[in-house]
Design a protein around this motif. Sequence first.
Motif, PDB file in Angstrom:
ATOM      1  N   LEU A 200     -13.864 -53.337  69.910  1.00  0.00           N
ATOM      2  CA  LEU A 200     -14.953 -53.669  70.836  1.00  0.00           C
ATOM      3  C   LEU A 200     -15.917 -52.500  70.923  1.00  0.00           C
ATOM      4  O   LEU A 200     -15.507 -51.354  71.116  1.00  0.00           O
ATOM      5  CB  LEU A 200     -14.394 -53.996  72.211  1.00  0.00           C
ATOM      6  N   VAL A 201     -17.212 -52.810  70.789  1.00  0.00           N
ATOM      7  CA  VAL A 201     -18.246 -51.788  70.669  1.00  0.00           C
ATOM      8  C   VAL A 201     -19.316 -52.009  71.740  1.00  0.00           C
ATOM      9  O   VAL A 201     -19.807 -53.131  71.922  1.00  0.00           O
ATOM     10  CB  VAL A 201     -18.898 -51.850  69.266  1.00  0.00           C
ATOM     11  N   ASP A 202     -19.676 -50.922  72.438  1.00  0.00           N
ATOM     12  CA  ASP A 202     -20.780 -50.944  73.393  1.00  0.00           C
ATOM     13  C   ASP A 202     -22.063 -50.614  72.630  1.00  0.00           C
ATOM     14  O   ASP A 202     -22.315 -49.457  72.297  1.00  0.00           O
ATOM     15  CB  ASP A 202     -20.534 -49.927  74.507  1.00  0.00           C
ATOM     16  N   SER A 203     -22.862 -51.643  72.362  1.00  0.00           N
ATOM     17  CA  SER A 203     -24.068 -51.459  71.535  1.00  0.00           C
ATOM     18  C   SER A 203     -25.212 -50.813  72.309  1.00  0.00           C
ATOM     19  O   SER A 203     -26.197 -50.401  71.706  1.00  0.00           O
ATOM     20  CB  SER A 203     -24.531 -52.795  70.966  1.00  0.00           C
ATOM     21  N   GLU A 204     -25.109 -50.705  73.622  1.00  0.00           N
ATOM     22  CA  GLU A 204     -26.174 -50.083  74.414  1.00  0.00           C
ATOM     23  C   GLU A 204     -25.937 -48.590  74.629  1.00  0.00           C
ATOM     24  O   GLU A 204     -26.806 -47.900  75.157  1.00  0.00           O
ATOM     25  CB  GLU A 204     -26.324 -50.807  75.746  1.00  0.00           C
ATOM     26  N   TYR A 205     -24.800 -48.098  74.218  1.00  0.00           N
ATOM     27  CA  TYR A 205     -24.479 -46.679  74.369  1.00  0.00           C
ATOM     28  C   TYR A 205     -25.380 -45.873  73.443  1.00  0.00           C
ATOM     29  O   TYR A 205     -25.517 -46.195  72.269  1.00  0.00           O
ATOM     30  CB  TYR A 205     -23.011 -46.441  74.013  1.00  0.00           C
ATOM     31  N   ASP A 206     -26.022 -44.827  73.959  1.00  0.00           N
ATOM     32  CA  ASP A 206     -26.914 -44.045  73.097  1.00  0.00           C
ATOM     33  C   ASP A 206     -26.858 -42.543  73.376  1.00  0.00           C
ATOM     34  O   ASP A 206     -27.694 -41.789  72.902  1.00  0.00           O
ATOM     35  CB  ASP A 206     -28.356 -44.546  73.196  1.00  0.00           C
ATOM     36  N   SER A 207     -25.864 -42.107  74.123  1.00  0.00           N
ATOM     37  CA  SER A 207     -25.708 -40.678  74.437  1.00  0.00           C
ATOM     38  C   SER A 207     -24.489 -40.130  73.709  1.00  0.00           C
ATOM     39  O   SER A 207     -23.536 -39.673  74.334  1.00  0.00           O
ATOM     40  CB  SER A 207     -25.564 -40.483  75.954  1.00  0.00           C
ATOM     41  N   TYR A 208     -24.527 -40.190  72.402  1.00  0.00           N
ATOM     42  CA  TYR A 208     -23.363 -39.823  71.592  1.00  0.00           C
ATOM     43  C   TYR A 208     -23.018 -38.354  71.764  1.00  0.00           C
ATOM     44  O   TYR A 208     -23.895 -37.499  71.760  1.00  0.00           O
ATOM     45  CB  TYR A 208     -23.623 -40.134  70.117  1.00  0.00           C
ATOM     46  N   LYS A 209     -21.709 -38.095  71.915  1.00  0.00           N
ATOM     47  CA  LYS A 209     -21.241 -36.720  72.029  1.00  0.00           C
ATOM     48  C   LYS A 209     -20.066 -36.522  71.080  1.00  0.00           C
ATOM     49  O   LYS A 209     -19.429 -37.485  70.636  1.00  0.00           O
ATOM     50  CB  LYS A 209     -20.876 -36.383  73.470  1.00  0.00           C
TER      51      LYS A 209
END
Length: 97
Positions: free
Chosen positions: A28-37
Motif C-alpha cells: 500500500l502506497v501513499d501517493s500524496e506523500y512528498d516529503s521524502y526522508k
Amino acid sequence: LFGIIADGMSMNACNVNGKNIESGDYVLVDSEYDSYKDGDVVVAIIDGMATIKEFTKDSKNQRIILRALSTEKYLPIYLHQGDDFILNGKVVDIIKS
C-alpha cells in the motif's frame, strides 16, 4: 492510497509496520506523500518501470540513492537530475499474500 503487487525479493529484509515485503505481497502506497526522508521505503517509476526501494538523498553528490533491503545482494540505483524517474509515493503498509 493505491496498491501494487510486489514481484521479486529485493525488499525481503525491509520492515514496514513489522512486515517484510515478499514477492506476491500487496504493497500500500501513499501517493500524496512528498516529503521524502532517508530511510523511507518508496515506489519509484524509472524509465516506465516501477520499483520498491529504500530512499536516501545524497546532497553532496546531488543525487538520490535507492537501495534494496534484501537477503540477496543488489546494486543500488543512483538517480540524477535529468534522469527519467518519478517518486510515486511512500510505502505505508503491506498486506501479506
